[in-house]
Design a protein around this motif. Structure first.
Motif, PDB file in Angstrom:
ATOM      1  N   ARG A   1       0.816  -1.217   0.000  1.00 17.40           N
ATOM      2  CA  ARG A   1       0.000   0.000   0.000  1.00 17.40           C
ATOM      3  C   ARG A   1       0.846   1.261   0.000  1.00 17.40           C
ATOM      4  NH1 ARG A   1      -4.941  -1.495   4.248  1.00 17.40           N
ATOM      5  NH2 ARG A   1      -5.458  -3.545   3.329  1.00 17.40           N
ATOM      6  N   GLY A   2       2.144   1.100  -0.166  1.00 11.14           N
ATOM      7  CA  GLY A   2       3.027   2.263  -0.277  1.00 11.14           C
ATOM      8  C   GLY A   2       3.613   2.745   1.022  1.00 11.14           C
ATOM      9  N   ILE A   3       3.450   1.980   2.119  1.00 10.01           N
ATOM     10  CA  ILE A   3       3.985   2.375   3.430  1.00 10.01           C
ATOM     11  C   ILE A   3       5.095   1.393   3.798  1.00 10.01           C
ATOM     12  CG2 ILE A   3       3.450   2.841   5.850  1.00 10.01           C
ATOM     13  CD1 ILE A   3       0.515   3.151   5.011  1.00 10.01           C
ATOM     14  N   SER A   4       6.317   1.819   3.713  1.00  9.54           N
ATOM     15  CA  SER A   4       7.462   0.949   3.971  1.00  9.54           C
ATOM     16  C   SER A   4       7.937   1.142   5.408  1.00  9.54           C
ATOM     17  CB  SER A   4       8.595   1.245   2.983  1.00  9.54           C
ATOM     18  OG  SER A   4       8.173   1.016   1.659  1.00  9.54           O
ATOM     19  N   ILE A   5       7.655   0.149   6.254  1.00  8.04           N
ATOM     20  CA  ILE A   5       8.131   0.176   7.636  1.00  8.04           C
ATOM     21  C   ILE A   5       8.679  -1.202   7.985  1.00  8.04           C
ATOM     22  CG2 ILE A   5       6.561   1.998   8.389  1.00  8.04           C
ATOM     23  CD1 ILE A   5       4.784  -0.108   9.637  1.00  8.04           C
ATOM     24  N   ALA A   6       9.556  -1.254   8.963  1.00 12.75           N
ATOM     25  CA  ALA A   6      10.177  -2.510   9.363  1.00 12.75           C
ATOM     26  C   ALA A   6       9.223  -3.345  10.206  1.00 12.75           C
ATOM     27  CB  ALA A   6      11.461  -2.231  10.140  1.00 12.75           C
ATOM     28  N   ARG A   7       9.536  -4.650  10.298  1.00  9.71           N
ATOM     29  CA  ARG A   7       8.707  -5.550  11.096  1.00  9.71           C
ATOM     30  C   ARG A   7       8.667  -5.113  12.548  1.00  9.71           C
ATOM     31  NH1 ARG A   7       9.532  -8.865  14.759  1.00  9.71           N
ATOM     32  NH2 ARG A   7      11.787  -8.665  14.510  1.00  9.71           N
ATOM     33  N   ARG A   8       9.819  -4.683  13.088  1.00 10.98           N
ATOM     34  CA  ARG A   8       9.852  -4.271  14.501  1.00 10.98           C
ATOM     35  C   ARG A   8       8.968  -3.042  14.742  1.00 10.98           C
ATOM     36  NH1 ARG A   8      14.890  -3.052  12.362  1.00 10.98           N
ATOM     37  NH2 ARG A   8      15.431  -0.836  12.295  1.00 10.98           N
ATOM     38  N   THR A   9       8.809  -2.192  13.734  1.00 11.49           N
ATOM     39  CA  THR A   9       7.916  -1.044  13.867  1.00 11.49           C
ATOM     40  C   THR A   9       6.463  -1.498  13.922  1.00 11.49           C
ATOM     41  OG1 THR A   9       9.500   0.289  12.608  1.00 11.49           O
ATOM     42  CG2 THR A   9       7.292   1.204  12.917  1.00 11.49           C
ATOM     43  N   VAL A  10       6.132  -2.507  13.115  1.00 15.38           N
ATOM     44  CA  VAL A  10       4.789  -3.082  13.163  1.00 15.38           C
ATOM     45  C   VAL A  10       4.522  -3.660  14.545  1.00 15.38           C
ATOM     46  CG1 VAL A  10       3.265  -4.870  12.235  1.00 15.38           C
ATOM     47  CG2 VAL A  10       4.729  -3.557  10.696  1.00 15.38           C
ATOM     48  N   THR A  11       5.523  -4.367  15.095  1.00 19.59           N
ATOM     49  CA  THR A  11       5.380  -4.943  16.432  1.00 19.59           C
ATOM     50  C   THR A  11       5.137  -3.858  17.474  1.00 19.59           C
ATOM     51  OG1 THR A  11       6.875  -6.748  15.803  1.00 19.59           O
ATOM     52  CG2 THR A  11       6.484  -6.411  18.154  1.00 19.59           C
ATOM     53  N   LYS A  12       5.896  -2.770  17.373  1.00 17.61           N
ATOM     54  CA  LYS A  12       5.735  -1.670  18.330  1.00 17.61           C
ATOM     55  C   LYS A  12       4.333  -1.053  18.238  1.00 17.61           C
ATOM     56  CE  LYS A  12       7.541   2.378  17.533  1.00 17.61           C
ATOM     57  NZ  LYS A  12       8.510   3.508  17.357  1.00 17.61           N
ATOM     58  N   TYR A  13       3.854  -0.814  17.027  1.00 16.94           N
ATOM     59  CA  TYR A  13       2.523  -0.231  16.856  1.00 16.94           C
ATOM     60  C   TYR A  13       1.434  -1.207  17.308  1.00 16.94           C
ATOM     61  CZ  TYR A  13       4.533   3.643  14.157  1.00 16.94           C
ATOM     62  OH  TYR A  13       5.236   4.752  13.772  1.00 16.94           O
ATOM     63  N   ARG A  14       1.620  -2.498  17.016  1.00 15.10           N
ATOM     64  CA  ARG A  14       0.625  -3.496  17.419  1.00 15.10           C
ATOM     65  C   ARG A  14       0.512  -3.567  18.933  1.00 15.10           C
ATOM     66  NH1 ARG A  14       1.478  -8.242  19.202  1.00 15.10           N
ATOM     67  NH2 ARG A  14       3.585  -8.437  18.350  1.00 15.10           N
TER      68      ARG A  14
END
Length: 472
Positions: free
Chosen positions: A445-458
């Motif tokens: 969807r055009g949003i490039s973030i790292a896996r660890r950032t996803v973990t932090k937001y989750r």
């Protein structure tokens, strides 16, 4: 040989100092609406030259009656004092209370019967215990046991210590605890979460033996979502474990919280945003703090020469203090209004479409547009709330760092979190998405973030990990 001696010397240095008036301006700026009202009340009590402008109630519109010929005119009706006195004497002869006013009596009864404070958790248990205890000894021991029941509803004391303290056998204390565990709310008086849930199951689902086994023997495995292991140990299907888990979710592991939780705190918005004729209008509510003015009485007394020199000096100081207070309050209003207007101009898409369209915003961006220091923006938004078409938000909510979109547009971290939440809500619960898979979907969807950032937001959203989200 070094010569040492005491000597006076003068040096000239530059130092930034905050005057008392500047300190007051900073303090008033960061106060919330409720705190500002309390601060103003304190100033009204300590500064005699300050007056509060009372709001005059708006007169209710009075409809003029049509002047028809059938309209009765009562102005010329004579008042018969003898007839009125005779009626009053009749009431006295009948023994009725001449001072009785039905309207006042109804109001008094309302005040007397109104509950101003909810019954406490301890009082509720004691009231039930008086009815449930078979004898005075059980009530006496139960009263002592209730003193050791915490806010969650659990018994946190020691039966052996209470038995020694009261000089009774431990079996009698156990029987009194048994009586308490039959009171409302169901599960009260339990010594741990397992006992609490079992007490509720015995009342709500007495025939669910599998549910009792699940709680008594496999609660820790259930917390770790080890569904296949539990199903194998209980010799049932994973689907049945999921069904039992859903039933278990209807029970309350903290029965006391219903009675010991703090009352809801109501928030009054400091800024209101409304859409008028297609444009967002920002304004401050009228009831934001009392309106102040300087009393003319002290000016007149000074001009009349009825004050000594010390009294005049005292009044001048108080007048100067009152002027600065009124000026600082007005400056606070204007600063908050300018900052709120800047926020609204920046977040129009959010106000139109919701959180997924919120844009990144920093204190420095607002400070540059308003023409103040970044610390001023921080103070002005501290503890203040904005009522918008999307709901009520703390003003700090609108500030968030940005993430770069592949299109070159910056995306707010709150917008990315909202997208992650939506992805998780739409996933297949039997095969939940991993953090890496979510990161891959965001990249598509055009949003490039790292896996660890996803973990932090989750984790910030309170979303469990993949293994804990899986259902069977």
């Amino acid at each position: 040989m070094m010569h040492m001696e005491h000597r006076l010397a003068q040096t000239q240095t530059q130092r930034l100092m905050l005057t008392q008036k500047m300190q007051q301006a900073i303090q008033i700026l960061q106060l919330s609406g409720l705190e500002l009202e309390q601060y103003i009340q304190q100033e009204l009590e300590t500064n005699p030259v300050l007056d509060q402008i009372q709001k005059e109630p708006e007169p209710e519109p009075v409809e003029e009656a049509e002047n028809n010929d059938d309209t009765e005119v009562f102005d010329d009706i004579a008042f018969d004092l003898d007839e009125y006195a005779s009626h009053w004497s009749d009431r006295a002869a009948e023994g009725r209370d001449l001072s009785y006013n039905p309207d006042l009596a109804e109001r008094r009864a309302y005040y007397e019967n109104s509950i101003t404070k909810a019954e406490s958790f301890t009082s509720l248990l004691l009231t039930q215990l008086r009815l449930a205890a078979k004898d005075e000894n059980v009530f006496r021991i139960g009263e002592r046991l209730i003193g050791d029941i915490d806010d969650k509803g659990y018994f946190s004391g020691s039966l052996a210590e209470i038995a020694d303290e009261m000089g009774v056998p431990e079996e009698e204390v156990e029987r009194a605890l048994y009586v308490i565990q039959r009171l409302e709310p169901t599960g009260v008086g339990a010594r741990d979460v397992v006992e609490c849930l079992l007490l509720q199951i015995n009342v709500e689902y007495p025939d669910e033996e599998e549910l009792k086994v699940l709680v008594a023997e496999h609660l820790e495995e259930l917390e770790r979502r080890q569904i296949p292991q539990i199903a194998k140990a209980m010799k049932i299907t994973p689907e049945r474990v999921e069904e039992l888990k859903s039933v278990l979710a209807s029970l309350n592991p903290w029965p006391g919280h219903e009675y010991t939780s703090e009352p809801a705190q109501y928030v009054t918005p400091d800024v209101i945003v409304e859409k008028v004729d297609g444009e967002f209008v920002v304004y401050l509510p009228d009831e934001t703090g009392p309106k102040l003015r300087i009393s003319r009485q002290y000016y007149d007394m000074m001009k009349a020469g009825r004050m000594s020199r010390d009294e005049k000096r005292y009044v001048r100081d108080k007048v100067e203090s009152a002027k600065w207070l009124i000026r600082n309050i007005e400056q606070r209003k204007q600063t908050i209004l300018r900052i709120a207007t800047t926020i609204v101009e920046h977040q129009k898409e959010f106000l139109e479409k919701g959180i997924e369209k919120i844009r990144p915003l920093t204190l420095q961006i607002v400070a540059d547009k308003v023409g103040v220091h970044e610390a001023t923006v921080s103070r002005a938004t501290r503890g203040k709330y904005m009522q918008t078409p999307q709901g009520l938000f703390e003003m700090k909510f609108f500030f968030s760092p940005g993430l770069r979109h592949d299109s070159g547009e910056a995306k707010s971290s709150k917008s990315v979190q909202s997208t992650i939440k939506k992805i998780v809500n739409e996933e297949n619960k039997a095969k939940p998405l991993s953090d890496q898979k979510i990161a891959d979907i965001l990249k598509e969807r055009g949003i490039s973030i790292a896996r660890r950032t996803v973990t932090k937001y989750r984790e910030a959203l309170g979303i469990p990990s993949t293994s804990l989200r899986k259902t069977y």
